[in-house]
Design a protein around this motif. Structure first.
Motif, PDB file in Angstrom:
ATOM      1  N   VAL A  91       0.815  -1.101  -0.022  1.00 29.81           N
ATOM      2  CA  VAL A  91       0.030   0.100  -0.233  1.00 29.81           C
ATOM      3  C   VAL A  91       0.972   1.097   0.033  1.00 29.81           C
ATOM      4  CG1 VAL A  91      -1.717   1.225   1.392  1.00 29.81           C
ATOM      5  CG2 VAL A  91      -1.773  -1.281   1.252  1.00 29.81           C
ATOM      6  N   ASP A  92       0.631   2.158  -0.928  1.00 28.56           N
ATOM      7  CA  ASP A  92       1.134   3.457  -0.995  1.00 28.56           C
ATOM      8  C   ASP A  92       1.251   3.945   0.565  1.00 28.56           C
ATOM      9  OD1 ASP A  92       1.985   6.331  -1.056  1.00 28.56           O
ATOM     10  OD2 ASP A  92       0.983   6.333  -3.006  1.00 28.56           O
ATOM     11  N   PRO A  93       2.508   4.098   1.253  1.00 30.14           N
ATOM     12  CA  PRO A  93       3.050   4.801   2.511  1.00 30.14           C
ATOM     13  C   PRO A  93       1.889   6.031   2.825  1.00 30.14           C
ATOM     14  CG  PRO A  93       4.786   4.411   1.337  1.00 30.14           C
ATOM     15  CD  PRO A  93       3.836   4.205   0.387  1.00 30.14           C
TER      16      PRO A  93
ATOM     17  N   PRO B 104       3.821   4.447 -13.651  1.00 27.35           N
ATOM     18  CA  PRO B 104       3.925   5.574 -12.756  1.00 27.35           C
ATOM     19  C   PRO B 104       2.903   5.436 -11.719  1.00 27.35           C
ATOM     20  CG  PRO B 104       3.801   6.588 -15.104  1.00 27.35           C
ATOM     21  CD  PRO B 104       3.597   5.023 -15.001  1.00 27.35           C
ATOM     22  N   CYS B 105       3.053   5.748 -10.538  1.00 25.06           N
ATOM     23  CA  CYS B 105       2.082   5.802  -9.375  1.00 25.06           C
ATOM     24  C   CYS B 105       0.727   6.485 -10.052  1.00 25.06           C
ATOM     25  CB  CYS B 105       2.327   6.338  -8.150  1.00 25.06           C
ATOM     26  SG  CYS B 105       1.048   6.483  -7.092  1.00 25.06           S
ATOM     27  N   ARG B 106      -0.377   5.872 -10.169  1.00 21.60           N
ATOM     28  CA  ARG B 106      -1.735   6.371 -10.578  1.00 21.60           C
ATOM     29  C   ARG B 106      -2.169   7.738  -9.723  1.00 21.60           C
ATOM     30  NH1 ARG B 106      -5.777   2.840  -9.556  1.00 21.60           N
ATOM     31  NH2 ARG B 106      -4.168   1.894  -8.024  1.00 21.60           N
ATOM     32  N   ARG B 107      -1.765   7.698  -8.544  1.00 19.95           N
ATOM     33  CA  ARG B 107      -2.508   8.871  -7.722  1.00 19.95           C
ATOM     34  C   ARG B 107      -1.395  10.061  -7.893  1.00 19.95           C
ATOM     35  NH1 ARG B 107      -4.210   4.148  -6.324  1.00 19.95           N
ATOM     36  NH2 ARG B 107      -6.473   4.153  -6.389  1.00 19.95           N
ATOM     37  N   CYS B 108      -0.032   9.890  -7.692  1.00 20.96           N
ATOM     38  CA  CYS B 108       0.801  10.933  -7.647  1.00 20.96           C
ATOM     39  C   CYS B 108       1.673  10.976  -8.653  1.00 20.96           C
ATOM     40  CB  CYS B 108       1.812  10.887  -6.284  1.00 20.96           C
ATOM     41  SG  CYS B 108       2.538   9.504  -6.033  1.00 20.96           S
ATOM     42  N   GLN B 109       1.656  10.040  -9.720  1.00 21.42           N
ATOM     43  CA  GLN B 109       2.479   9.787 -10.885  1.00 21.42           C
ATOM     44  C   GLN B 109       3.705   9.869 -10.479  1.00 21.42           C
ATOM     45  OE1 GLN B 109       1.025  10.026 -14.085  1.00 21.42           O
ATOM     46  NE2 GLN B 109      -0.880   9.900 -12.813  1.00 21.42           N
TER      47      GLN B 109
END
Ligand SMILES: [Zn+2]
Ligand SMILES: [Zn+2]
Length: 225
Positions: free
Chosen positions: A131-133, A218-223
């Motif tokens: 999970v994204d920290p 790339p992270c879908r949420r923060c790129q």
């Protein structure tokens, strides 16, 4: 006769949600209203939480319910969330301040796991997740602010809910002690890595193709990568 549904939150979910609704309907029909429903323990436990401290931060049903995830039995976290919303007037909104919509994507994650399991023969499996920290930090901050002492971490919910969906998709069972194969879902990157129990590599199971796809995005949420 017990008034509790027969299973706890971590196993009740193996059936379909319509099944559990039907089950609760039957309980409601058998027991008069004063006996209460499965959400009573959740609502009692939640009474001491200062819900107004949430302020303008919307939570999805799952993230709301997970704040009381270790209270009560026989409920999924979204069911807990709906009961809490109705009782304490917790507003709806999107995207969820904790998960950013991650819990809307359980079906997609289960599909990714099934794809990555496809080259392998196996009987039992287990799903883990990364999970994204930032997500974990937000939920832990909320536990502290609200004094939520019966919360379940999002990682547990992801593992269980993705696992249940993979069970239904593949008709195989999740096993915790000695799974034949393990999938780790990186939820920020939509990637899955697979670990196979060495017994099955050299024993009676055979690998059908060489190499495991390791696609990175790339992270879908923060790129960020
Ligand atoms: Zn959420
Ligand atoms: Zn990120």
């Amino acid at each position: 006769m017990s008034r509790s549904p027969p299973s706890c939150s971590s196993t009740s979910s193996s059936g379909s949600s319509s099944g559990s609704r039907e089950h609760r309907f039957m309980l409601a029909a058998w027991f008069p209203v004063p006996m209460g429903g499965p959400s009573d323990v959740v609502l009692e436990t939640a009474a001491s939480i200062p819900w107004d401290k949430l302020g303008p931060r919307p939570l999805c049903d799952g993230c709301l319910g997970r704040l009381l995830g270790k209270a009560g039995h026989g409920l999924t976290n979204p069911e807990r969330g709906l009961a809490l919303r109705a009782r304490f007037g917790v507003p709806t909104g999107w995207p969820c301040w904790v998960c950013g919509g991650l819990l809307d994507e359980l079906g997609k994650f289960a599909g990714l796991v099934a794809e990555n399991f496809a080259p392998w023969e196996f009987r039992t499996f287990l799903v883990g997740s990364k999970v994204d920290p930032e997500v974990s930090a937000r939920e832990e901050a909320l536990w502290t602010e609200l004094g939520a002492r019966h919360a379940e971490p999002i990682k547990s919910e992801l593992n269980r809910e993705i696992g249940k969906r993979v069970e239904r998709r593949l008709g195989k069972v999740a096993e915790f002690a000695h799974p034949d194969i393990v999938a780790i879902v990186d939820t920020a990157f939509d990637s899955v890595s697979v670990q196979v129990n060495p017994i099955f590599i050299y024993g009676r199971y055979r690998k059908l193709v060489r190499g495991i796809p390791q696609t990175r995005w790339p992270c879908r949420r923060c790129q960020r990568r």
